[in-house]
Design an enzyme around this catalytic site. Structure first.
Site, PDB file in Angstrom:
ATOM      1  N   HIS A  76      31.207  40.933  51.494  1.00 59.80           N
ATOM      2  CA  HIS A  76      30.506  39.781  52.080  1.00 59.80           C
ATOM      3  C   HIS A  76      29.823  38.912  51.026  1.00 59.80           C
ATOM      4  CE1 HIS A  76      31.120  41.352  56.087  1.00 59.80           C
ATOM      5  NE2 HIS A  76      30.542  42.495  55.766  1.00 59.80           N
ATOM      6  N   HIS A 103      33.372  40.844  60.591  1.00 55.70           N
ATOM      7  CA  HIS A 103      34.412  41.797  60.215  1.00 55.70           C
ATOM      8  C   HIS A 103      35.627  41.587  61.098  1.00 55.70           C
ATOM      9  CE1 HIS A 103      30.363  43.528  59.696  1.00 55.70           C
ATOM     10  NE2 HIS A 103      30.810  43.808  58.505  1.00 55.70           N
TER      11      HIS A 103
END
Lengths: 336, 336
Positions: free
Chosen positions: B58, B220
């Site tokens: 991320h 995700h």
């Protein structure tokens, strides 16, 4: 085309509106020419003006380096196309304060032509303009044709040095000399793993077969030196670092700035993996990293790949790299 | 898989080595636990410690927000997986100075479980730990089940506020209250235009048909609210802004921070085009933007898409947002 845009032919215009709204603390757009972005700090003190410009789609380049202690005005082109001569000229006029203007840009035919025309216009206004033309991309021409090489991510270091030097109160000659030294001491190379799509075209600008990579690719998909099987980060780092080190050459005991930039779609995680391999090679060769930058500093829309840039430092360049800077693309505190 | 990596199962380890080498001015890795990143500024003064953690992939989140006046220690998980309880616990121990530790993280089952276990371990050491669990993703559950919502890019604002508050010398209760208020005042939503590939899997984590977009997608690839035909930036902004505004709700005369984050492969140009549309809607509704962030602040490898986050300000939050900060992901000067 999986894009978040409005009219594909107006992406630059629409982007600039958002950019101005977001960064109104740092930059503004010229009242008369919507393709000219000016730093709010440009006239905080009397100094040499720093101008650049180039095609869009490379964010943070070019507008993202407009701000405090870096670039004073940016001429904005269409995607991957040179700004107009008029835009370069308007930038020059906007930031000249009688000490002259340093136009620090990359070696592309369109930019060369338009800057030359802009300088002729500025001459009529008695504004002294000098240029440094970045040519850091080792893969774009052999060393005996070094003036044919393109400018890539090394331009960021050239702007950083030129902007810092101007801020230190240097004369136009001194700014030009420092920026020229910065780019003369800088070498870059890129690798491409996937293409990008210019919105107005709607199709990828080139193709790279899966399982392969293009070594030496340019910032607009210009062909590289060779297409190779996709290698590990370690192998890619070895190949890219060797080309960069040998060309200057960088040697034992040199102190360097390393800049790794993703081209758009390469996860930053991969850029750190790659950087670690480069750093290991430099350590082995006793080349010292003074400062390193890893991230999406000079992109090509959503191209997959990255560039490696290295600049050899001396006292003057180190001092310029240490200066405080505040732009969208690069904000750093003064190094103590 | 067009990736610049070495062993796909070691990407996190390899990334962290590069991250440490690049940012040794700001962070270091714990001597005993290689999955714990600690700010070099963590013990510059006696204060409440700020801890977070989460899966990798991320970037800049999570390690990129470790540094001066933000997060003091980060527990690092595998790609898209929670860090271990041990790593959270080691973070807590590393930054506690007797004033307690605020663990500010996102609402995911694995993170909840591991933070809870870490807190039990810390209790045995008589370290006081309190948590704020970010749940800013409006699309992940209806408002009457708000505690089920996931944390996304709003976490950045929570860390910014919590870190600033701790730096101001606040008590643990005061830090927790400010960070909780930050996330309570924050709403986010995402849109996905293309998937990403976890290196160890080698295949895209989900699929989005060309010409469509997934509205409300998670960080995700968690399914969104609906799949829709791909719309213009203006339409997407309208849809996302409406969901965010109605949920808090944000109303006329509110002052807000806006954060637009690309998910990885979305060109920053498009993020500014999108931001401009959001800003136009807010202007029309008389909602004032105090500060805006546009860029790749919280990504999901090379996912195509973006998130919109808004936080409603009051005096305390505004003061926290104004504080100087220096991390890899966010560096800003103190706002005068």
């Amino acid at each position: 085309m999986q894009r978040i845009i409005n009219d594909p032919s107006l992406v630059v215009e629409d982007m600039l509106k958002g950019f101005q709204r977001c960064h109104k603390d740092i930059i503004h757009i010229d009242d008369e020419n919507p393709r000219v972005v000016i730093s709010n700090f440009a006239k905080d003190k009397k100094k040499v003006g720093i101008v650049t410009g180039g095609g869009s789609g490379h964010k943070p380049a070019f507008v993202g380096y407009c701000g405090k202690n870096m670039v004073d005005a940016v001429a904005v082109g269409e995607i991957f196309s040179s700004p107009t001569a008029k835009s370069f000229y308007d930038c020059i006029r906007a930031v000249d304060q009688g000490m002259g203007v340093a136009c620090l840009y990359g070696n592309y035919a369109g930019d060369n032509m338009n800057v030359k025309m802009a300088m002729e216009l500025a001459e009529d206004d008695d504004i002294e303009v000098r240029t440094v033309v970045a040519n850091d991309d080792v893969a774009s021409a052999p060393k005996d044709e070094i003036s044919k090489r393109r400018g890539v991510a090394g331009e960021i270091l050239m702007w950083k040095v030129g902007g810092a030097k101007a801020n230190q109160g240097a004369s136009l000659d001194e700014v030009i000399n420092a920026a020229q030294k910065a780019i003369d001491n800088t070498r870059s190379v890129g690798v491409g793993l996937g293409p990008c799509t210019i919105p107005a075209n709607g199709k990828p600008n080139f193709s790279i077969e899966k399982g392969t990579m293009e070594f030496g690719i340019g910032h607009h998909g210009e062909p590289g030196i060779r297409v190779e099987p996709l290698a590990s980060a370690k192998e890619i780092a070895k190949e890219m670092t060797a080309l960069v080190l040998d060309d200057l050459p960088f040697v034992s005991n040199d102190e360097v700035v390393v800049l790794v930039s993703g081209l758009g779609a390469t996860p930053v995680m991969e850029q750190y993996i790659f950087f670690d391999e480069v750093a290991a090679i430099l350590e082995e060769k006793n080349i010292h990293i003074y400062k390193s930058y890893v991230g999406n500093y000079f992109t090509s829309l959503e191209m997959n790949g990255l560039t490696l840039t290295m600049m050899k430092l001396d006292d003057e360049l180190r001092k310029c790299m240490d200066e405080e800077v505040e732009t969208m693309g690069l904000t750093q505190f003064r190094r103590k």
